[in-house]
Design a protein around this motif. Structure first.
Motif, PDB file in Angstrom:
ATOM      1  N   PHE A   2       4.002  -7.152   1.449  1.00 16.62           N
ATOM      2  CA  PHE A   2       3.487  -7.541   1.198  1.00 16.62           C
ATOM      3  C   PHE A   2       4.189  -7.439  -0.147  1.00 16.62           C
ATOM      4  CE2 PHE A   2       0.332  -9.416  -1.606  1.00 16.62           C
ATOM      5  CZ  PHE A   2      -0.407 -10.768  -0.835  1.00 16.62           C
ATOM      6  N   ALA A  56      -5.435  -9.234   4.521  1.00 16.87           N
ATOM      7  CA  ALA A  56      -3.634  -8.434   3.786  1.00 16.87           C
ATOM      8  C   ALA A  56      -3.618  -8.151   2.604  1.00 16.87           C
ATOM      9  CB  ALA A  56      -2.526  -9.952   4.509  1.00 16.87           C
ATOM     10  N   ASN A  60      -2.457  -4.439   1.777  1.00 17.53           N
ATOM     11  CA  ASN A  60      -1.392  -3.975   0.489  1.00 17.53           C
ATOM     12  C   ASN A  60      -2.319  -3.393  -0.212  1.00 17.53           C
ATOM     13  OD1 ASN A  60       0.879  -3.905  -0.526  1.00 17.53           O
ATOM     14  ND2 ASN A  60      -0.812  -4.932  -1.806  1.00 17.53           N
TER      15      ASN A  60
END
Length: 318
Positions: A2, A56, A60
């Motif tokens: 990411f 996500a 991260n």
């Protein structure tokens, strides 16, 4: 991985005028660049509350913010529920209601979301027509393309994407879906290209760029959510607190400019009065009259910063 390049990071964080023991909100956690910068400036008594609806991004952030997680609280939510969520955080409350020292909005879509093939945001990868920031949300780009009336599709392409061939694109979509559902980004890109004259396709950005932007905004109700959240942010700031907003689209910037203007003092005294006696003090003041834009060095490193504008307002009174 990411990876996201944070735009106007120093300018936005400096604009918040961070106090070590203050409570701050990052409404758009994303790649956590702004969040890390804010949290790094806080002391043990300070707190950063960071919002994101993308799993996500949150995963991260837990890694990226590990060195400062003792002063960070992550919230999985759309920022349009800002006031409701802050009401559940005791450190954010003063006199029983949310009152924080700074609120940041960075309305640029995180680069990983744009570039990750299976999210459906990119016209450069063939994927399912999705485009949801929150993968649990019900509405997808596929729903809009296959189910919304042709006129509504044309309207969102024109309003949110400033696409001058919106009607032609909508008509091509309607004709194609009458034969079979449109399932992928690749199919949609081909239909858009088919709708735009060859001469127009040869110049400017990718022919599908404006349409994909418009669909993303519609799927996630980005403008409605931002308008709701910005109104709430004015209420949730303590006197002296600041709201810093980075926009990348003229419609977002207009909402920010008009919302701030609504709460700025508007003196109604006759122009020949030596001093103001009307008492129209306003609720906020503008920290910068004109938006702050990225400098040459940042633009060279990150072309996506070209359309970024930063506006900052400071709360005067409750």
């Amino acid at each position: 991985m990411f990876h996201h390049v944070t735009v106007l990071k120093q300018e936005a964080v400096e604009g918040l005028h961070i106090q070590p023991d203050g409570v701050y909100v990052d409404c758009t956690l994303g790649g956590a660049g702004h969040s890390f910068e804010i949290a790094s400036r806080l002391g043990p008594e300070g707190l950063l509350i960071a919002f994101d609806q993308d799993d996500a991004a949150l995963a991260n952030a837990r890694e990226r913010l590990a060195p400062v997680m003792d002063r960070v609280k992550l919230i999985r939510s759309n920022f349009r529920y800002l006031e409701r969520e802050l009401a559940q955080v005791p450190r954010a409350l003063r006199d029983g209601r949310p009152q924080v020292d700074g609120i940041l909005f960075d309305l640029g879509v995180s680069s990983p979301q744009l570039d990750e093939a299976d999210r459906g945001f990119s016209y450069n990868h063939d994927a399912e027509l999705d485009m949801r920031m929150d993968r649990t949300a019900p509405l997808t780009a596929r729903d809009i393309i296959n189910e919304w009336p042709e006129q509504e599709i044309a309207q969102i392409l024109f309003e949110y994407g400033e696409e001058k061939f919106s009607r032609r694109i909508a008509a091509t979509i309607a004709a194609a879906r009458a034969k079979a559902p449109i399932e992928t980004t690749g199919q949609l890109v081909d239909l858009i290209k088919e709708s735009i004259p060859a001469a127009a396709r040869r110049t400017g950005p990718h022919p599908a760029k404006r349409s994909f932007q418009a669909l993303r905004i519609a799927v996630n109700d980005e403008l409605g959510a931002f308008e709701d959240a910005l109104e709430q942010s004015i209420r949730c700031l303590a006197p002296g607190g600041r709201a810093a907003v980075i926009t990348f689209h003229s419609l977002e910037d207009r909402i920010c400019k008009q919302t701030f203007a609504k709460y700025v003092a508007k003196c109604t005294c006759p122009p020949d009065f030596p001093m103001c006696v009307c008492g129209s003090a306003g609720i906020v003041k503008l920290v910068n009259r004109k938006p702050i834009e990225a400098g040459a060095e940042e633009l060279e490193a990150n072309p996506r910063a070209r359309s970024a504008k930063l506006r900052i307002a400071e709360k005067l009174t409750n």
